[in-house]
Write a protein that holds these residues in place. Structure first.
Motif, PDB file in Angstrom:
ATOM      1  N   PRO A  13       0.834  -1.208   0.000  1.00  0.00           N
ATOM      2  CA  PRO A  13       0.000   0.000   0.000  1.00  0.00           C
ATOM      3  C   PRO A  13       0.866   1.254   0.000  1.00  0.00           C
ATOM      4  O   PRO A  13       1.996   1.256   0.504  1.00  0.00           O
ATOM      5  CB  PRO A  13      -0.785  -0.104   1.310  1.00  0.00           C
ATOM      6  CG  PRO A  13      -0.696  -1.531   1.710  1.00  0.00           C
ATOM      7  CD  PRO A  13       0.611  -2.037   1.172  1.00  0.00           C
ATOM      8  N   ARG A  14       0.320   2.334  -0.568  1.00  0.00           N
ATOM      9  CA  ARG A  14       1.032   3.609  -0.612  1.00  0.00           C
ATOM     10  C   ARG A  14       0.125   4.721  -0.109  1.00  0.00           C
ATOM     11  O   ARG A  14      -1.088   4.659  -0.243  1.00  0.00           O
ATOM     12  CB  ARG A  14       1.453   3.949  -2.047  1.00  0.00           C
ATOM     13  CG  ARG A  14       2.390   2.952  -2.657  1.00  0.00           C
ATOM     14  CD  ARG A  14       2.833   3.347  -4.051  1.00  0.00           C
ATOM     15  NE  ARG A  14       1.699   3.575  -4.934  1.00  0.00           N
ATOM     16  CZ  ARG A  14       1.762   4.269  -6.064  1.00  0.00           C
ATOM     17  NH1 ARG A  14       2.899   4.801  -6.456  1.00  0.00           N
ATOM     18  NH2 ARG A  14       0.708   4.442  -6.816  1.00  0.00           N
ATOM     19  N   LEU A  15       0.759   5.751   0.439  1.00  0.00           N
ATOM     20  CA  LEU A  15       0.068   6.988   0.818  1.00  0.00           C
ATOM     21  C   LEU A  15       0.546   8.080  -0.114  1.00  0.00           C
ATOM     22  O   LEU A  15       1.740   8.189  -0.385  1.00  0.00           O
ATOM     23  CB  LEU A  15       0.420   7.389   2.254  1.00  0.00           C
ATOM     24  CG  LEU A  15      -0.177   6.566   3.380  1.00  0.00           C
ATOM     25  CD1 LEU A  15       0.426   6.997   4.711  1.00  0.00           C
ATOM     26  CD2 LEU A  15      -1.671   6.731   3.408  1.00  0.00           C
ATOM     27  N   GLY A  16      -0.377   8.885  -0.595  1.00  0.00           N
ATOM     28  CA  GLY A  16      -0.028  10.006  -1.450  1.00  0.00           C
ATOM     29  C   GLY A  16      -0.102  11.313  -0.677  1.00  0.00           C
ATOM     30  O   GLY A  16      -1.064  11.557   0.043  1.00  0.00           O
ATOM     31  N   VAL A  17       0.928  12.139  -0.811  1.00  0.00           N
ATOM     32  CA  VAL A  17       0.967  13.451  -0.160  1.00  0.00           C
ATOM     33  C   VAL A  17       1.120  14.492  -1.259  1.00  0.00           C
ATOM     34  O   VAL A  17       2.067  14.455  -2.038  1.00  0.00           O
ATOM     35  CB  VAL A  17       2.137  13.553   0.835  1.00  0.00           C
ATOM     36  CG1 VAL A  17       2.222  14.962   1.416  1.00  0.00           C
ATOM     37  CG2 VAL A  17       1.994  12.518   1.935  1.00  0.00           C
ATOM     38  N   ILE A  18       0.178  15.396  -1.303  1.00  0.00           N
ATOM     39  CA  ILE A  18       0.235  16.464  -2.289  1.00  0.00           C
ATOM     40  C   ILE A  18       0.512  17.769  -1.544  1.00  0.00           C
ATOM     41  O   ILE A  18      -0.114  18.045  -0.515  1.00  0.00           O
ATOM     42  CB  ILE A  18      -1.063  16.539  -3.127  1.00  0.00           C
ATOM     43  CG1 ILE A  18      -0.900  17.477  -4.300  1.00  0.00           C
ATOM     44  CG2 ILE A  18      -2.260  16.877  -2.287  1.00  0.00           C
ATOM     45  CD1 ILE A  18      -1.976  17.336  -5.364  1.00  0.00           C
ATOM     46  N   GLY A  35       1.648  -3.062   5.242  1.00  0.00           N
ATOM     47  CA  GLY A  35       0.652  -3.388   6.257  1.00  0.00           C
ATOM     48  C   GLY A  35      -0.371  -2.304   6.514  1.00  0.00           C
ATOM     49  O   GLY A  35      -1.162  -2.390   7.440  1.00  0.00           O
ATOM     50  N   TRP A  36      -0.396  -1.275   5.676  1.00  0.00           N
ATOM     51  CA  TRP A  36      -1.305  -0.144   5.894  1.00  0.00           C
ATOM     52  C   TRP A  36      -2.522  -0.275   4.993  1.00  0.00           C
ATOM     53  O   TRP A  36      -2.403  -0.384   3.782  1.00  0.00           O
ATOM     54  CB  TRP A  36      -0.580   1.165   5.605  1.00  0.00           C
ATOM     55  CG  TRP A  36      -1.404   2.359   5.910  1.00  0.00           C
ATOM     56  CD1 TRP A  36      -1.966   3.218   5.008  1.00  0.00           C
ATOM     57  CD2 TRP A  36      -1.785   2.834   7.187  1.00  0.00           C
ATOM     58  NE1 TRP A  36      -2.661   4.190   5.667  1.00  0.00           N
ATOM     59  CE2 TRP A  36      -2.562   3.964   7.012  1.00  0.00           C
ATOM     60  CE3 TRP A  36      -1.542   2.388   8.489  1.00  0.00           C
ATOM     61  CZ2 TRP A  36      -3.102   4.680   8.064  1.00  0.00           C
ATOM     62  CZ3 TRP A  36      -2.082   3.105   9.533  1.00  0.00           C
ATOM     63  CH2 TRP A  36      -2.847   4.226   9.327  1.00  0.00           C
ATOM     64  N   ARG A  91       5.172   3.974  11.797  1.00  0.00           N
ATOM     65  CA  ARG A  91       3.817   3.789  12.322  1.00  0.00           C
ATOM     66  C   ARG A  91       3.897   3.435  13.794  1.00  0.00           C
ATOM     67  O   ARG A  91       4.770   2.677  14.208  1.00  0.00           O
ATOM     68  CB  ARG A  91       3.116   2.657  11.580  1.00  0.00           C
ATOM     69  CG  ARG A  91       2.896   2.945  10.137  1.00  0.00           C
ATOM     70  CD  ARG A  91       2.354   1.762   9.359  1.00  0.00           C
ATOM     71  NE  ARG A  91       1.530   0.868  10.110  1.00  0.00           N
ATOM     72  CZ  ARG A  91       1.449  -0.449   9.849  1.00  0.00           C
ATOM     73  NH1 ARG A  91       2.146  -0.980   8.887  1.00  0.00           N
ATOM     74  NH2 ARG A  91       0.673  -1.222  10.574  1.00  0.00           N
ATOM     75  N   HIS A  92       2.968   4.002  14.574  1.00  0.00           N
ATOM     76  CA  HIS A  92       2.906   3.717  16.001  1.00  0.00           C
ATOM     77  C   HIS A  92       1.457   3.459  16.379  1.00  0.00           C
ATOM     78  O   HIS A  92       0.598   4.332  16.160  1.00  0.00           O
ATOM     79  CB  HIS A  92       3.440   4.901  16.816  1.00  0.00           C
ATOM     80  CG  HIS A  92       4.825   5.299  16.415  1.00  0.00           C
ATOM     81  ND1 HIS A  92       5.941   4.601  16.813  1.00  0.00           N
ATOM     82  CD2 HIS A  92       5.262   6.283  15.625  1.00  0.00           C
ATOM     83  CE1 HIS A  92       7.006   5.159  16.280  1.00  0.00           C
ATOM     84  NE2 HIS A  92       6.623   6.182  15.553  1.00  0.00           N
TER      85      HIS A  92
END
Length: 118
Positions: A13-18, A35-36, A91-92
């Motif tokens: 999985p990926r997170l996108g930040v603009i 794992g996200w 990640r926490h």
């Protein structure tokens, strides 16, 4: 992916930040987060002059059941820190209880705040 065969564990999985003042989506930066599986973001803010993004969100631990067996879904709450310069993501866990669709006071959206799970 759902209902169309087994979950592909090789995909990350990926997170996108603009950037806040981006002209369009071409300025988005992608960050891999193993794992996200987020379904709902509770809050997010910038730190270190914008070099770090902190996000508090649910993580669906059994995403393979998302559409078929809602009773098997478990959503923990985690804090994700994205270092824009180093591209490191950490990640926490904040709570292991099943807490999907949590919300905060709208006056604090986008503002650093103390996280308290009750």
């Amino acid at each position: 992916m759902f209902g169309r065969g087994p979950l592909d564990l090789k995909k990350v999985p990926r997170l996108g930040v603009i950037p806040r003042y981006a002209k369009d989506e071409s300025e988005m930066k992608w960050f891999e987060v193993s794992g996200w599986n987020s379904l709902h973001t509770i809050n997010a803010w910038e730190e270190d002059g914008g070099d770090t993004i902190v996000m508090v969100a649910t993580n669906i631990l059994s995403v393979e059941h998302l559409l078929e067996r809602m009773d098997l879904i478990h959503a923990s709450v985690e804090m994700v820190r994205i270092d824009i310069k180093t591209r490191m993501v950490s990640r926490h866990p904040l709570s292991t209880r099943n807490l999907d669709l949590s919300v905060i006071n709208p006056a604090f959206v986008g503002v650093k705040n103390r996280i308290q799970i009750s």
